[in-house]
Enzyme design. Structure first.
Site, PDB file in Angstrom:
ATOM      1  N   HIS A  79      13.134  24.518  24.317  1.00 29.50           N
ATOM      2  CA  HIS A  79      13.994  25.445  23.572  1.00 29.50           C
ATOM      3  C   HIS A  79      14.256  24.950  22.153  1.00 29.50           C
ATOM      4  O   HIS A  79      14.623  25.745  21.289  1.00 29.50           O
ATOM      5  CB  HIS A  79      15.289  25.756  24.341  1.00 29.50           C
ATOM      6  CG  HIS A  79      16.384  24.743  24.224  1.00 29.50           C
ATOM      7  ND1 HIS A  79      16.624  23.783  25.188  1.00 29.50           N
ATOM      8  CD2 HIS A  79      17.319  24.544  23.274  1.00 29.50           C
ATOM      9  CE1 HIS A  79      17.662  23.056  24.821  1.00 29.50           C
ATOM     10  NE2 HIS A  79      18.107  23.493  23.653  1.00 29.50           N
ATOM     11  N   ASP A 125      11.837  23.559  30.604  1.00 30.68           N
ATOM     12  CA  ASP A 125      12.343  23.260  29.252  1.00 30.68           C
ATOM     13  C   ASP A 125      11.827  21.890  28.804  1.00 30.68           C
ATOM     14  O   ASP A 125      12.581  20.928  28.725  1.00 30.68           O
ATOM     15  CB  ASP A 125      13.870  23.325  29.241  1.00 30.68           C
ATOM     16  CG  ASP A 125      14.434  23.365  27.832  1.00 30.68           C
ATOM     17  OD1 ASP A 125      13.644  23.541  26.871  1.00 30.68           O
ATOM     18  OD2 ASP A 125      15.669  23.225  27.685  1.00 30.68           O
ATOM     19  N   GLN A 215      26.110  20.685  21.948  1.00 26.98           N
ATOM     20  CA  GLN A 215      25.145  21.268  21.014  1.00 26.98           C
ATOM     21  C   GLN A 215      24.596  20.222  20.047  1.00 26.98           C
ATOM     22  O   GLN A 215      25.355  19.478  19.447  1.00 26.98           O
ATOM     23  CB  GLN A 215      25.783  22.400  20.198  1.00 26.98           C
ATOM     24  CG  GLN A 215      26.148  23.618  21.019  1.00 26.98           C
ATOM     25  CD  GLN A 215      27.606  23.616  21.406  1.00 26.98           C
ATOM     26  OE1 GLN A 215      28.187  22.576  21.693  1.00 26.98           O
ATOM     27  NE2 GLN A 215      28.200  24.794  21.418  1.00 26.98           N
ATOM     28  N   GLY A 216      23.303  20.202  19.908  1.00 26.82           N
ATOM     29  CA  GLY A 216      22.641  19.236  19.026  1.00 26.82           C
ATOM     30  C   GLY A 216      22.088  18.038  19.782  1.00 26.82           C
ATOM     31  O   GLY A 216      21.301  17.267  19.244  1.00 26.82           O
ATOM     32  N   ASP A 217      22.541  17.873  21.034  1.00 25.54           N
ATOM     33  CA  ASP A 217      22.002  16.798  21.877  1.00 25.54           C
ATOM     34  C   ASP A 217      20.729  17.230  22.591  1.00 25.54           C
ATOM     35  O   ASP A 217      20.001  16.385  23.140  1.00 25.54           O
ATOM     36  CB  ASP A 217      23.031  16.365  22.930  1.00 25.54           C
ATOM     37  CG  ASP A 217      24.206  15.621  22.332  1.00 25.54           C
ATOM     38  OD1 ASP A 217      23.979  14.810  21.414  1.00 25.54           O
ATOM     39  OD2 ASP A 217      25.343  15.855  22.773  1.00 25.54           O
ATOM     40  N   SER A 218      20.462  18.503  22.611  1.00 23.49           N
ATOM     41  CA  SER A 218      19.306  19.012  23.343  1.00 23.49           C
ATOM     42  C   SER A 218      18.021  18.300  22.960  1.00 23.49           C
ATOM     43  O   SER A 218      17.830  17.912  21.808  1.00 23.49           O
ATOM     44  CB  SER A 218      19.114  20.504  23.069  1.00 23.49           C
ATOM     45  OG  SER A 218      19.946  21.245  23.887  1.00 23.49           O
TER      46      SER A 218
HETATM   47  N1  ARG Z   1      21.702  23.592  24.436  1.00 23.92           N
HETATM   48  C1  ARG Z   1      22.328  22.486  23.778  1.00 23.92           C
HETATM   49  C2  ARG Z   1      21.469  22.051  22.609  1.00 23.92           C
HETATM   50  O1  ARG Z   1      20.608  22.810  22.248  1.00 23.92           O
HETATM   51  C3  ARG Z   1      22.623  21.390  24.748  1.00 23.92           C
HETATM   52  C4  ARG Z   1      23.785  21.753  25.535  1.00 23.92           C
HETATM   53  C5  ARG Z   1      24.076  20.824  26.604  1.00 23.92           C
HETATM   54  N2  ARG Z   1      25.277  21.333  27.194  1.00 23.92           N
HETATM   55  C6  ARG Z   1      25.939  20.713  28.132  1.00 23.92           C
HETATM   56  N3  ARG Z   1      27.056  21.234  28.524  1.00 23.92           N
HETATM   57  N4  ARG Z   1      25.509  19.590  28.628  1.00 23.92           N
HETATM   58  O2  ARG Z   1      21.729  21.067  21.953  1.00 23.92           O
END
Ligand code: ARG
Length: 263
Positions: A79, A125, A215-218
């Site tokens: 993603h 993913d 967000q940003g850790d993905s």
């Molecule tokens: N989708 C987020 C990203 O793009 C990661 C989110 C992880 N969320 C969580 N609750 N662990 O960085």
């Protein structure tokens, strides 16, 4: 349907932050929690975790994480790579701080995205980037396909990233890390219903929440026993009680990753 965190671009996070914070204050002042690291955890460095890479745009603005698994191959989330091209992304190693200029900036010659990837809640993913030049950092080992027992419920897993330190918060300038216990598939299925795909995902987090990726850790690593076992993928909010973080179950994709390493 849940309000999943799919915010990928750091810029988008920053833009959304002020408005979201204002809304939160207006609608639920008592529920505004103090910002915490990664969410929960401590600062660390790329010296301690040399395989943790920033995935950035061409201007070196970080929007995802990645893990160096060979001198020229980086595992990240599919993603993170949607809408990207080899020329639009960089991989930055050896840079603990988002505002640093040190380390090694790698150009990307190829992006492999799992061919069946459609959305985080459907699984698959995973992506592998091929770098044009070698990174001078020690790569991480990753799980083999047969090591399915690493995810046994309650196992300590380590998360790492520069992501927001609270839901709708701001990114951390310094790399952060925390540990979270893996969650059983049945429990995670209770949390997320059909969006939790057992074959492709594994959950980690405390029942009471408080520590999580955000967000940003993905795209960044979930390490178990120091070995890459998952990829930060999604969750309902961040660090919420009853909603653990969801990570790509790397054993399922280990052989595909190996094929990419040899290609
Ligand atoms: N989708 C987020 C990203 O793009 C990661 C989110 C992880 N969320 C969580 N609750 N662990 O960085």
């Amino acid at each position: 349907m849940f309000g999943f965190n799919r915010v990928k671009k750091a810029a988008a996070v920053a833009t959304a932050t002020a408005a979201a914070a204002a809304t939160a204050l207006l609608s639920a002042p008592a529920a505004v929690a103090a910002p915490q690291p990664i969410v929960g955890g401590t600062t660390t460095t790329t010296t301690a975790y040399p395989f943790v890479m920033q995935i950035t745009d061409a201007s070196q603005n970080q929007f995802c994480g990645g893990t160096l698994v060979s001198p020229t191959k980086v595992v990240t989330a599919a993603h993170c790579m949607v809408g990207e091209s080899a020329g639009s992304v960089r991989v930055v190693g050896g840079r603990t701080y988002l505002n640093g200029t040190n380390g090694t900036v790698g150009r990307v010659s190829k992006i492999w995205i799992h061919p069946n990837y459609t959305s985080v809640t459907d699984g698959e993913d995973v992506a592998v980037l091929t770098l044009s030049t070698s990174m001078p950092y020690t790569p991480a080992k990753y799980v083999s396909a047969s090591q399915t027992s690493v995810y046994a419920a309650g196992t300590t897993a380590r998360i790492l990233g520069w992501g927001t330190t609270s839901s709708n918060g701001s990114s951390s300038n310094q790399l952060r890390t925390a540990t979270v216990p893996t969650v059983s598939d049945s429990s995670c299925g209770s949390s997320y219903g059909a969006d939790f795909v057992r074959s492709d995902m594994v959950c980690a987090g405390y029942t009471s929440g408080g520590v999580d990726t955000c967000q940003g850790d993905s795209g960044g690593p979930l390490l178990i026993g120091g070995v890459l076992a998952g990829i930060t993928s999604w969750g309902e909010g961040c660090a919420q009680a009853g909603y653990p973080g969801v990570y790509t179950r790397l054993t399922t994709f280990s052989n595909l990753v190996t094929t990419q390493l040899n290609s």
